[in-house]
Design a protein around this motif. Structure first.
Motif, PDB file in Angstrom:
ATOM      1  N   ALA A  90       1.049  -0.880  -0.166  1.00  0.00           N
ATOM      2  CA  ALA A  90       0.014   0.352  -0.055  1.00  0.00           C
ATOM      3  C   ALA A  90       0.788   1.049  -0.675  1.00  0.00           C
ATOM      4  N   GLU A  91       0.804   2.279  -0.189  1.00  0.00           N
ATOM      5  CA  GLU A  91       1.162   3.460  -0.690  1.00  0.00           C
ATOM      6  C   GLU A  91       1.344   4.099   0.927  1.00  0.00           C
ATOM      7  N   ASP A  92       0.898   3.570   2.383  1.00  0.00           N
ATOM      8  CA  ASP A  92       1.812   3.900   3.577  1.00  0.00           C
ATOM      9  C   ASP A  92       2.535   2.633   3.985  1.00  0.00           C
ATOM     10  N   GLY A  93       2.901   2.027   2.888  1.00  0.00           N
ATOM     11  CA  GLY A  93       3.761   1.023   2.597  1.00  0.00           C
ATOM     12  C   GLY A  93       3.756  -0.453   3.406  1.00  0.00           C
ATOM     13  N   THR A  94       2.306  -0.343   3.766  1.00  0.00           N
ATOM     14  CA  THR A  94       2.025  -2.172   4.117  1.00  0.00           C
ATOM     15  C   THR A  94       2.260  -2.914   3.420  1.00  0.00           C
ATOM     16  N   HIS A 139      -3.791   1.364  -6.467  1.00  0.00           N
ATOM     17  CA  HIS A 139      -2.906   2.586  -5.990  1.00  0.00           C
ATOM     18  C   HIS A 139      -2.479   1.771  -4.721  1.00  0.00           C
ATOM     19  N   ASN A 140      -2.043   0.657  -5.006  1.00  0.00           N
ATOM     20  CA  ASN A 140      -0.331  -0.793  -4.668  1.00  0.00           C
ATOM     21  C   ASN A 140      -0.144  -0.679  -4.982  1.00  0.00           C
ATOM     22  N   TRP A 184       1.593  12.010  -2.552  1.00  0.00           N
ATOM     23  CA  TRP A 184       1.766  11.020  -2.002  1.00  0.00           C
ATOM     24  C   TRP A 184       3.208  10.422  -2.434  1.00  0.00           C
ATOM     25  N   PRO A 220       7.167   9.384  -1.569  1.00  0.00           N
ATOM     26  CA  PRO A 220       8.427   9.695  -0.443  1.00  0.00           C
ATOM     27  C   PRO A 220       9.447  10.277  -1.467  1.00  0.00           C
TER      28      PRO A 220
END
Length: 641
Positions: A290-294, A349-350, A431, A433
């Motif tokens: 996922a975009e949050d790194g999960t 958006h993965n 979004w 990094p």
């Protein structure tokens, strides 16, 4: 921001010249035509370590104007001129080209170097030496105005120059624990300034050499440009830095980041032994992130949530804006995306992060990431007599950024290139990094990207190039802007003969992109008059010597350059790059997907005339389940004619 303006005066010995006999004649406020001239500016109020944003020397020639060279006398406090004074040490040369009778010379680098000296104090004098190929024309003074003028813009509240050294005494506390080593020279620290100063993020400075007294734990000390034992600290160490009469700064020495496992792997004996075994076992693993790194799912590997991919291929090409590309075949039909919420649907958006895996001698698997990809809509193949198979392609984050075309301009004029890039990415790709190296290179005040429908990534690349940097997405999906890597130390060697590590070599030479004359022109309307710089191959021994009469011209237009020094540097750098043809070598070899564009590798294949270091430009790698794939690496270098 403070501005200092000083003309040479009629009350100090600040204008002198050297006669043809070599003696430096003190003439009060006049410079003449006989030889090298000197200009002295007294009472410069710049404090030690202040951030000098610009320093401009304006000179009027009262006679015939011709180019000359300006150097700064490398003294802490320029004394009045005396006989033979022009032989004093000087440096940081800049070429001054006239516009009519006027010269405007960017001496920012020279002034920064002097105020960075340990003996510099506010109120000291700066001296400049002017040297022409022939004779200098008479230079304007208070008697024949306008007099030569020095203008310095500086910020007195920033006592740390990002382009220079740490300019203040530092005392470190004695009670520190040993966990991590920090080398004091060079001394690299993030700097946190007082709350009254507007700093978006800590700035990283490098003091090299370290020319301040430093007290270390245990009584050890360092002064001048010597070396000292490494300082060991645990966690972030905040060091107070005090200057007389000014607020206290806080210098934070941050702990080093933990080592990256895969980078440790590729330099390990186990990794090399596995490659030398010849019968290597390799495979692939794909994480859906996922975009949050999960990590949402894993295809293949010991912790798999789904079967591994049937096959995959990845490419890494520094010659393309979208550096990383992926193609993979999936046989798990439950993963075929039908709605935007599905794992592999583009609108989820993965990202797919692919890992190349190598079995080590102890039976475990070592892994190297080979790209992090945003996915496209897959192609489905449903054969009546077989399982459902679908193929998925992907690209790095640049593909997503390019889709976010501009609808309105963004105001970045006058910003540093690093701050401008950060603002563009925050606007068009919040979004993403990022890892952006700070730079002091500033854009023209009227620079305004954001033409409706335009490509924001193209603006990022142009701004990065203006600062001598490169912009790309790294293998973990981080948008990275950094100085162009030098790659001086080889990271791999590929040789022929017994135990050869490669099987095929192709060599080509491109003569189309040659130049022996380069013209750089500024295009910003904020730079008036426009800047022009010309560099030519003036070496009679060179096959491309301009004197042969055959001209190979390259014109470079740049809206990012704001000073003559920047234009001159760009012209010289472009000429140096284009004076030699490109030799391209493509080699098929044992897999080394840890290689990055810019890395140096050594190739030895006598029969093909290939020997010595080459710079990696691109590579491709197949990842079949049986591990039989080979990697192709493309390298180029400039080859002397």
């Amino acid at each position: 921001m403070a501005t200092f303006v000083r003309q040479i005066t009629d009350t100090a010995d600040d204008g002198s010249w050297a006669s043809s006999s070599g003696a430096y004649r003190s003439t009060g406020n006049t410079t003449t035509t006989s030889g090298p001239a000197g200009l002295r500016f007294v009472g410069v109020p710049v404090t030690p370590g202040a951030l000098v944003s610009s320093a401009i020397l304006d000179v009027r020639a009262t006679g015939a104007a011709e180019p000359f060279t300006v150097e700064v006398f490398t003294t802490d406090d320029q004394p009045p001129f005396a006989d033979n004074g022009h032989t004093a040490p000087s440096g940081h040369p800049v070429t001054a080209t006239p516009a009519g009778q006027d010269y405007r010379v960017d001496v920012t680098a020279a002034v920064r170097a002097i105020v960075a000296r340990p003996g510099w104090r506010a109120g000291n004098a700066l001296g400049f030496k002017l040297t022409a190929t022939g004779k200098l024309s008479q230079i304007g003074t208070v008697e024949t105005p306008p007099a030569a003028t020095l203008t310095i813009e500086y910020e007195a509240t920033k006592y740390l120059d990002p382009a220079g050294a740490l300019l203040v005494p530092v005392e470190l506390p004695g009670a520190v624990e040993v966990e991590q080593s920090i080398t004091v020279q060079p001394f690299t620290v993030p700097v946190t300034l007082p709350g009254a100063v507007d700093v978006v993020a800590p700035r990283v400075i490098t003091a090299e050499p370290l020319d301040v007294p430093v007290t270390l734990p245990g009584g050890a000390s360092l002064s001048g440009t010597g070396t000292a034992p490494p300082l060991t600290v645990a966690g972030a160490l905040v060091v107070p830095v005090t200057l007389p009469g000014v607020p206290t700064l806080q210098v934070t020495i941050a702990p080093a980041p933990p080592p990256i496992p895969w980078r440790e792997l590729v330099v390990s004996e186990a990794f090399q032994e596995a490659l030398d075994g010849r019968e290597i076992e390799q495979s692939a693993r794909v994480e859906i992130v996922a975009e949050d790194g999960t990590v949402l799912a894993t295809l293949g590997g010991e912790a798999a949530t789904h079967p591994g991919v049937e096959s995959a291929s990845v490419t890494c090409d520094s010659g393309a804006s979208i550096r990383w590309g992926l193609s993979m075949t999936v046989t798990d039909e439950t993963l075929f995306p039908r709605t935007p919420g599905d794992l592999l649907h583009p609108l989820a958006h993965n990202r797919a992060r692919v890992w190349w895996r190598l079995q080590l001698p102890d039976g475990t698997w070592g892994e190297v990431p080979v790209g992090t990809y945003y996915l496209e809509v897959p192609d489905l193949d449903d054969q009546p007599d077989g399982p459902i198979v679908f193929s998925v392609t992907g690209s790095d984050a640049v593909a997503e950024i390019k889709r976010a075309t501009w609808d309105t301009a963004v105001q970045v004029g006058g910003m540093t290139c690093s701050d401008a890039i950060a603002m563009i990415l925050a606007s068009q790709a919040p979004w993403a990094p990022t890892a952006i190296t700070p730079t002091g290179h500033r854009l023209p005040t009227d620079y305004e990207p954001g033409e409706p429908g335009g490509d924001p990534w193209a603006d990022v690349e142009r701004i990065a190039a203006a600062a001598g940097m490169v912009a790309y997405v790294d293998r973990m999906g981080v948008v990275t802007v950094e100085p162009i890597p030098t790659g001086a130390v080889p990271v791999a060697v590929f040789t022929e003969g017994a135990g050869a590590t490669f099987s095929d070599v192709r060599v080509g030479l491109d003569l189309d992109d040659l130049a022996n004359k380069v013209t750089v022109v500024s295009t910003s309307p904020d730079v008036e008059p426009p800047l022009t710089a010309v560099a030519t191959d003036d070496d009679p021994s060179s096959p491309l010597w301009i004197g042969h009469g055959h001209t190979y011209h390259k014109r470079v237009e740049s809206g990012e350059i704001t000073t003559q020094a920047q234009a001159d540097d760009l012209a010289r750098a472009t000429l140096a790059d284009l004076q030699q043809p490109v030799e391209q070598v493509t080699v098929t070899h044992l897999p080394r997907p840890d290689l990055d564009p810019g890395d140096t590798i050594v190739l030895e294949r006598a029969r093909a005339g290939v020997a010595g270091p080459r710079r990696v430009v691109s590579w491709s790698l197949d990842l079949p389940a049986d591990g039989s794939g080979m990697q192709t690496t493309t390298t180029t270098r400039r080859r002397k004619l």
